[in-house]
Design an enzyme around this catalytic site. Structure first.
Site, PDB file in Angstrom:
ATOM      1  N   HIS A  10     -35.640  63.622  43.958  1.00 38.59           N
ATOM      2  CA  HIS A  10     -35.991  63.173  42.608  1.00 38.59           C
ATOM      3  C   HIS A  10     -34.730  62.903  41.818  1.00 38.59           C
ATOM      4  O   HIS A  10     -33.737  63.629  41.967  1.00 38.59           O
ATOM      5  CB  HIS A  10     -36.858  64.234  41.892  1.00 38.59           C
ATOM      6  CG  HIS A  10     -37.613  63.667  40.747  1.00 38.59           C
ATOM      7  ND1 HIS A  10     -37.049  63.466  39.517  1.00 38.59           N
ATOM      8  CD2 HIS A  10     -38.882  63.186  40.667  1.00 38.59           C
ATOM      9  CE1 HIS A  10     -37.939  62.912  38.721  1.00 38.59           C
ATOM     10  NE2 HIS A  10     -39.060  62.720  39.398  1.00 38.59           N
ATOM     11  N   ASP A  41     -45.342  63.502  44.428  1.00 37.09           N
ATOM     12  CA  ASP A  41     -46.195  62.716  45.334  1.00 37.09           C
ATOM     13  C   ASP A  41     -46.490  63.411  46.654  1.00 37.09           C
ATOM     14  O   ASP A  41     -47.396  63.004  47.378  1.00 37.09           O
ATOM     15  CB  ASP A  41     -45.527  61.360  45.622  1.00 37.09           C
ATOM     16  CG  ASP A  41     -45.489  60.504  44.380  1.00 37.09           C
ATOM     17  OD1 ASP A  41     -46.548  60.318  43.774  1.00 37.09           O
ATOM     18  OD2 ASP A  41     -44.401  60.043  44.002  1.00 37.09           O
TER      19      ASP A  41
HETATM   20  C1  LIG Z   1     -36.898  59.512  44.251  1.00 35.11           C
HETATM   21  C2  LIG Z   1     -35.555  58.945  44.672  1.00 35.11           C
HETATM   22  C3  LIG Z   1     -35.616  57.427  44.524  1.00 35.11           C
HETATM   23  C4  LIG Z   1     -34.482  59.517  43.760  1.00 35.11           C
HETATM   24  O1  LIG Z   1     -33.356  58.835  44.063  1.00 35.11           O
HETATM   25  P1  LIG Z   1     -31.911  58.995  43.425  1.00 35.11           P
HETATM   26  O2  LIG Z   1     -31.823  59.979  42.368  1.00 35.11           O
HETATM   27  O3  LIG Z   1     -31.477  57.620  43.104  1.00 35.11           O
HETATM   28  O4  LIG Z   1     -31.139  59.585  44.619  1.00 35.11           O
HETATM   29  P2  LIG Z   1     -30.602  58.766  45.850  1.00 35.11           P
HETATM   30  O5  LIG Z   1     -31.652  57.846  46.393  1.00 35.11           O
HETATM   31  O6  LIG Z   1     -29.296  58.139  45.473  1.00 35.11           O
HETATM   32  O7  LIG Z   1     -30.356  59.924  46.864  1.00 35.11           O
HETATM   33  C5  LIG Z   1     -29.212  60.750  46.887  1.00 35.11           C
HETATM   34  C6  LIG Z   1     -28.924  61.098  48.342  1.00 35.11           C
HETATM   35  O8  LIG Z   1     -30.043  61.816  48.861  1.00 35.11           O
HETATM   36  C7  LIG Z   1     -30.648  61.084  49.921  1.00 35.11           C
HETATM   37  N1  LIG Z   1     -32.090  61.121  49.731  1.00 35.11           N
HETATM   38  C8  LIG Z   1     -32.760  61.106  48.559  1.00 35.11           C
HETATM   39  N2  LIG Z   1     -34.070  61.151  48.769  1.00 35.11           N
HETATM   40  C9  LIG Z   1     -34.230  61.209  50.101  1.00 35.11           C
HETATM   41  C10 LIG Z   1     -35.360  61.294  50.916  1.00 35.11           C
HETATM   42  N3  LIG Z   1     -36.573  61.302  50.404  1.00 35.11           N
HETATM   43  N4  LIG Z   1     -35.182  61.343  52.250  1.00 35.11           N
HETATM   44  C11 LIG Z   1     -33.944  61.343  52.773  1.00 35.11           C
HETATM   45  N5  LIG Z   1     -32.824  61.266  52.043  1.00 35.11           N
HETATM   46  C12 LIG Z   1     -32.970  61.209  50.715  1.00 35.11           C
HETATM   47  C13 LIG Z   1     -30.169  59.650  49.771  1.00 35.11           C
HETATM   48  O9  LIG Z   1     -30.175  58.947  50.985  1.00 35.11           O
HETATM   49  C14 LIG Z   1     -28.781  59.861  49.218  1.00 35.11           C
HETATM   50  O10 LIG Z   1     -27.923  60.199  50.270  1.00 35.11           O
HETATM   51  P3  LIG Z   1     -26.392  59.670  50.282  1.00 35.11           P
HETATM   52  O11 LIG Z   1     -25.776  60.233  49.039  1.00 35.11           O
HETATM   53  O12 LIG Z   1     -25.859  60.222  51.546  1.00 35.11           O
HETATM   54  O13 LIG Z   1     -26.479  58.177  50.247  1.00 35.11           O
HETATM   55  C15 LIG Z   1     -35.248  59.315  46.144  1.00 35.11           C
HETATM   56  O14 LIG Z   1     -35.158  60.700  46.270  1.00 35.11           O
HETATM   57  C16 LIG Z   1     -36.275  58.734  47.094  1.00 35.11           C
HETATM   58  O15 LIG Z   1     -36.189  57.556  47.435  1.00 35.11           O
HETATM   59  N6  LIG Z   1     -37.277  59.562  47.533  1.00 35.11           N
HETATM   60  C17 LIG Z   1     -38.299  59.074  48.440  1.00 35.11           C
HETATM   61  C18 LIG Z   1     -39.353  58.295  47.676  1.00 35.11           C
HETATM   62  C19 LIG Z   1     -40.218  59.164  46.811  1.00 35.11           C
HETATM   63  O16 LIG Z   1     -40.705  60.189  47.237  1.00 35.11           O
HETATM   64  N7  LIG Z   1     -40.444  58.708  45.570  1.00 35.11           N
HETATM   65  C20 LIG Z   1     -41.270  59.392  44.614  1.00 35.11           C
HETATM   66  C21 LIG Z   1     -40.446  59.930  43.503  1.00 35.11           C
HETATM   67  S1  LIG Z   1     -41.372  60.929  42.399  1.00 35.11           S
END
Ligand SMILES: CC(C)(COP(=O)(O)OP(=O)(O)OC[C@H]1O[C@@H](n2cnc3c(N)ncnc32)[C@H](O)[C@@H]1OP(=O)(O)O)[C@@H](O)C(=O)NCCC(=O)NCCS
Length: 364
Positions: A249, A300
């Site tokens: 998140h 979710d």
């Molecule tokens: C929700 C989300 C977009 C938040 O993203 P964010 O704050 O921008 O964080 P990031 O996507 O930059 O992630 C940071 C790191 O954690 C990793 N990461 C984050 N969520 C992950 C996941 N669900 N599975 C695997 N790795 C994950 C990223 O790959 C990143 O790694 P890196 O630094 O080596 O590149 C992200 O966690 C995600 O895509 N989750 C899956 C989708 C989801 O469940 N969405 C519903 C949200 S309520």
């Protein structure tokens, strides 16, 4: 200049509706933990008025909202045509919300009427796609009980209403998340409610936002169908550079407070509906994800299983999110229209500079 990725941590405006400060979700100052069992109607009132209703106000508000859970026959007729299309239900919803904004009585539409129409339309999409008759709300029941009845065709037990009520309360708002911010951007141009809501639905559809709940369940099904070890599945997906849906998140780095509450509901309803195996699988994935990545489940993750236990098709899960979040969207659209100004940020240009059309054309 180092720009914050995806506006991470950037405060773009003020709001009195909800907050995630210090990773604690509050609605108008009340922690979500204390509101989890409050009636959904009371929470909607709170989001729209930033104060709790009196007992009489709540009674009247519930009656008002339920009385708005109806759609004109002509709208149902038009919706039926759209809902039968093979596209994803969220695509159907996107078009339906836009359609709701074009019907004859739209000038009278205020937040209670719009919330009622949205809930009724979402339930109707499910019914129409299943070739089931569209149901009619019962004026003696509350919003949640009616909503479950409208999409399932069966009157739920008081226990199931309480569970779904908590799901709706926990999803009702979440300050400037992607779909709400989208709605506010559109509202900032003084566009109408339905334009803002259509845009919000578009933003919610993506798997990084509301679309994640469907993907979570797909993952659970895949693991069970293939007989793959959950650890092997996670390793394999991550080795391919894919994210594990339902984890991580932007704000809650030490755990999503909503997921903690939803986990217990998932556990209970899975047990009651003979879905313990799914819950056990979720626990295995959760433990392994924490061991491997220190990422926690988000809102979710457990709702996917809860919706499945309510008999919903996974393709409709994100519409459920939209049904709950409409309350918050409407609060934010109203606040933005009343107090905000045009949202029009600037960008850092990183493309080429000093190019000259004529000279470049001659060189081609
Ligand atoms: C929700 C989300 C977009 C938040 O993203 P964010 O704050 O921008 O964080 P990031 O996507 O930059 O992630 C940071 C790191 O954690 C990793 N990461 C984050 N969520 C992950 C996941 N669900 N599975 C695997 N790795 C994950 C990223 O790959 C990143 O790694 P890196 O630094 O080596 O590149 C992200 O966690 C995600 O895509 N989750 C899956 C989708 C989801 O469940 N969405 C519903 C949200 S309520």
């Amino acid at each position: 200049m180092k720009l914050p990725k995806g506006l991470d941590g950037v405060v773009v405006d003020q709001t009195k509706i909800s907050s995630t400060q210090n990773a604690v979700l509050t609605y108008a100052g009340y922690p979500i933990k204390e509101l989890q069992n409050a009636p959904f109607e009371e929470v909607v009132f709170l989001l729209w008025h930033t104060r709790l209703p009196s007992a009489d106000e709540l009674k009247a508000f519930r009656k008002l909202l339920v009385s708005k859970m109806v759609l004109p026959d002509e709208t149902i007729r038009l919706m039926t045509r759209i809902a039968k299309e093979p596209q994803h239900p969220m695509s159907i919803l996107r078009t339906t919300v836009s359609l709701l904004g074009t019907t004859n009585d739209v000038e009278r539409d205020d937040p209670p009427r719009i919330l009622g129409k949205m809930l009724t339309a979402i339930a109707a999409i499910i019914r129409i796609r299943d070739d089931q008759p569209v149901m009619h709300a019962n004026s003696d029941w509350g919003v949640v009980e009616n909503f479950i009845y409208l999409f399932s065709g069966e009157r739920p037990t008081a226990e199931r209403v309480a569970m779904f009520n908590t799901v709706m309360v926990l999803h009702a708002d979440h300050e400037f998340n992607a779909s709400t911010f989208t709605a506010r951007v559109v509202a900032s141009t003084k566009a109408d409610y339905y334009s803002c809501l259509t845009a919000a639905v578009c933003a919610l559809k993506g798997p990084l936002h509301g679309g994640a709940n469907e993907k979570v369940f797909k993952m659970l099904e895949t693991i069970r169908q293939t007989g793959q070890e959950p650890t092997a599945y996670v390793n394999d997906q991550m080795a391919k550079g894919r994210k594990i849906m339902g984890f991580g998140h932007r704000i809650y780095k030490n755990g999503d407070p909503r997921a903690t509450i939803l986990r217990e509901i998932a556990r209970q309803i899975a047990h009651e509906t003979d879905n313990d195996a799914y819950f056990a699988l979720q626990e295995q994935i959760r433990d392994y994800m924490f061991e491997k990545t220190h990422l926690h489940p988000n809102v979710d993750y457990y709702t996917a299983l809860i919706y499945h236990c309510f008999g919903l098709d996974k393709k409709t899960f994100t519409m459920m999110f939209a049904a709950c979040r409409t309350a918050g969207w409407l609060a934010h659209i109203t606040e933005q229209q009343a107090e905000g100004c045009l949202i029009r940020p600037s960008s850092e240009y990183v493309g080429q500079t000093n190019r000259h059309y004529r000279a470049d054309k001659e060189e081609m």
